[in-house]
Design a protein around this motif. Structure first.
Motif, PDB file in Angstrom:
ATOM      1  N   LYS A  53       0.859  -1.377   0.174  1.00 53.19           N
ATOM      2  CA  LYS A  53      -0.125   0.111  -0.058  1.00 53.19           C
ATOM      3  C   LYS A  53       0.833   1.210   0.059  1.00 53.19           C
ATOM      4  N   GLY A  54       2.202   1.167   0.003  1.00 52.46           N
ATOM      5  CA  GLY A  54       3.119   2.317   0.025  1.00 52.46           C
ATOM      6  C   GLY A  54       2.987   3.198   1.457  1.00 52.46           C
ATOM      7  N   LEU A  55       2.739   2.435   2.342  1.00 51.31           N
ATOM      8  CA  LEU A  55       2.665   3.102   3.640  1.00 51.31           C
ATOM      9  C   LEU A  55       3.672   2.810   4.694  1.00 51.31           C
ATOM     10  N   THR A  56       4.077   3.768   5.720  1.00 51.79           N
ATOM     11  CA  THR A  56       5.167   3.352   6.602  1.00 51.79           C
ATOM     12  C   THR A  56       4.923   3.282   7.749  1.00 51.79           C
ATOM     13  N   LEU A  57       5.339   2.183   8.498  1.00 49.33           N
ATOM     14  CA  LEU A  57       4.957   2.105   9.917  1.00 49.33           C
ATOM     15  C   LEU A  57       6.421   1.899  10.498  1.00 49.33           C
ATOM     16  N   VAL A  58       6.726   3.078  11.336  1.00 52.32           N
ATOM     17  CA  VAL A  58       7.983   3.290  11.907  1.00 52.32           C
ATOM     18  C   VAL A  58       7.827   3.069  13.517  1.00 52.32           C
ATOM     19  N   ASN A  59       8.643   2.218  13.979  1.00 55.31           N
ATOM     20  CA  ASN A  59       8.826   1.825  15.472  1.00 55.31           C
ATOM     21  C   ASN A  59      10.305   2.257  15.811  1.00 55.31           C
ATOM     22  N   GLU A  60      10.316   2.000  17.094  1.00 56.55           N
ATOM     23  CA  GLU A  60      11.864   2.241  17.707  1.00 56.55           C
ATOM     24  C   GLU A  60      12.579   3.482  17.488  1.00 56.55           C
ATOM     25  N   VAL A  61      11.679   4.629  17.667  1.00 56.06           N
ATOM     26  CA  VAL A  61      12.205   5.805  17.436  1.00 56.06           C
ATOM     27  C   VAL A  61      12.199   6.830  18.790  1.00 56.06           C
ATOM     28  N   GLY A  62      12.568   6.358  19.769  1.00 58.41           N
ATOM     29  CA  GLY A  62      12.416   7.086  20.846  1.00 58.41           C
ATOM     30  C   GLY A  62      13.949   7.139  21.554  1.00 58.41           C
ATOM     31  N   LEU A  63      13.920   6.761  22.903  1.00 59.08           N
ATOM     32  CA  LEU A  63      15.306   6.948  23.441  1.00 59.08           C
ATOM     33  C   LEU A  63      16.120   5.293  23.399  1.00 59.08           C
ATOM     34  N   ASP A  64      15.577   4.740  23.998  1.00 62.12           N
ATOM     35  CA  ASP A  64      16.045   3.112  24.005  1.00 62.12           C
ATOM     36  C   ASP A  64      14.914   2.258  24.089  1.00 62.12           C
ATOM     37  N   PRO A  65      14.379   1.698  22.683  1.00 61.42           N
ATOM     38  CA  PRO A  65      15.140   1.756  21.423  1.00 61.42           C
ATOM     39  C   PRO A  65      14.721   3.294  20.521  1.00 61.42           C
ATOM     40  N   GLY A  66      15.860   3.671  20.130  1.00 56.14           N
ATOM     41  CA  GLY A  66      15.788   4.842  19.137  1.00 56.14           C
ATOM     42  C   GLY A  66      17.100   5.566  18.863  1.00 56.14           C
ATOM     43  N   ILE A  67      17.400   6.595  19.803  1.00 53.23           N
ATOM     44  CA  ILE A  67      18.829   7.085  19.784  1.00 53.23           C
ATOM     45  C   ILE A  67      19.788   6.127  19.967  1.00 53.23           C
TER      46      ILE A  67
END
Length: 384
Positions: free
Chosen positions: A111-125
């Protein structure tokens, strides 16, 4: 203009919400308690409104091209992500990617859609730092796959001033207590290191900080193994240690010893009830009080040895403190989430289910933006 649906207005979300509103985005802030969302947006003007959260209300309001940010408890993420797929909307969350979330990857790509996760501190930074360090190492003259490689990533939310319990809670303790019942898997001395309970694997860990060296206690959490591929460790590499874990003040394991003994005995529904009681008691005794500030320490280390001699050794370190406006935890969780929201809206992140960007250019930009926003983070070259 695409509308952002930010779900959850707890303390850890406020800086990110305010940043997006201040930057002119169209936002609906959803929260079960409307008053809490009103407090989060107090004093702001812009294109935003506040709604009482329910999945049914969100479903009726979500439109194609919109984006939903789930800062709700983990049980909601997959349901919200599926709702986004059905509506033709994108999705962002700071939480780990659950298998059920990963299973939505093919449908999202179709569908051309983005499901982004793990973008906070831990997980993320921590992910961003790992990607930057790995890129630096691979492009250094020290790089060789047969070097002995060591990777450690530890993060902890702490009180600014240590106390007798070696901890203060900036949100409900139940999540911390549940995590203590979880096993972990990491790599140690070149072999699998399985630990059933964190307190069986506590180690001392010294970090060079701006104010001087400090010794903490650390332990592995969750399953570190998938992140070896995520960070670019080749299957043919000589990896002696790879661990992602939690950091606490020195003395933590002693201060919590009686609590560990009880937690280990809790089982079933009765055990869950008792855990909730313990959580309430800890919140009464050790919640971050009025005028008290929190602290976040994050250290990501990568080093390599050849013939027993270090040829590469660098660390990325954050030592952040809360202030009278926001906790350090809130800033470091929700501000990166807001970066991810903007990246998705600009089409900078590919369709499908993904974690924090592995593209080093993007990782450096986000870390640079955090520096520009006033966060203190340093790269330490231990061989310089």
């Amino acid at each position: 203009m695409a509308r952002i649906h930010w779900l959850g207005a707890g303390l850890s979300t406020v800086p990110g919400i305010r940043r997006l509103i201040e930057r002119g985005h169209s936002i609906t802030v959803w929260n079960r308690t409307v008053e809490k969302a009103q407090e989060a947006t107090k004093g702001l003007s812009g294109d935003f409104d506040i709604r009482a959260f329910s999945l049914e209300a969100l479903e009726s309001d979500l439109k194609a091209g919109d984006l939903a940010v789930s800062m709700l408890p983990g049980d909601f993420h997959v349901a919200v992500a599926q709702m986004c797929l059905d509506a033709g909307a994108n999705f962002v969350s700071s939480s780990y990617i659950a298998p059920e979330m990963r299973a939505l990857d093919a449908a999202a790509k179709e569908k051309g859609l983005t499901l982004v996760n793990e973008v906070g501190l831990d997980p993320g930074i921590d992910h961003l730092m790992a990607h930057v360090l790995m890129d630096d190492y691979k492009n250094s003259p020290a790089f060789a796959t047969d070097n002995a490689h060591y990777f450690r990533s530890y993060c902890g939310g702490l009180s600014e001033v240590p106390n007798d319990f070696c901890y203060k809670f900036s949100w409900a303790p139940l999540g911390v207590l549940k995590a203590l019942r979880s096993p972990s898997k990491s790599l140690r001395n070149g072999k699998v290191y399985d630990v059933s309970r964190p307190w069986d694997a506590v180690e001392s860990y010294k970090i060079d900080l701006e104010k001087g060296s400090e010794t903490f206690e650390v332990y592995p959490n969750r399953d570190s193994y998938p992140f070896m591929d995520e960070y670019g460790f080749g299957k043919d590499w000589n990896v002696q240690q790879f661990v992602r874990g939690t950091l606490r003040y020195g003395g933590w394991s002693t201060a919590w010893a009686d609590l560990f003994k009880e937690i280990e005995t809790l089982q079933g529904e009765a055990g869950d009830k008792r855990l909730a009681e313990i959580s309430a008691d800890l919140w009464d005794k050790y919640a971050l009080g009025e005028g008290e500030h929190d602290r976040v320490v994050l250290s990501v280390d990568l080093w390599a040895e050849r013939n027993g001699e270090q040829v590469y050794n660098k660390s990325y370190v954050v030592d952040a403190y809360g202030d009278d406006t926001h906790t350090a935890m809130a800033r470091l969780v929700s501000i990166p989430v807001s970066y991810a929201v903007e990246a998705v809206l600009k089409g900078e992140i590919s369709a499908g289910v993904s974690a924090a960007p592995s593209d080093v250019t993007v990782a450096k930009k986000w870390l640079g933006d955090l520096l520009a926003a006033g966060e203190k983070m340093t790269i330490v070259d231990h061989l310089a």
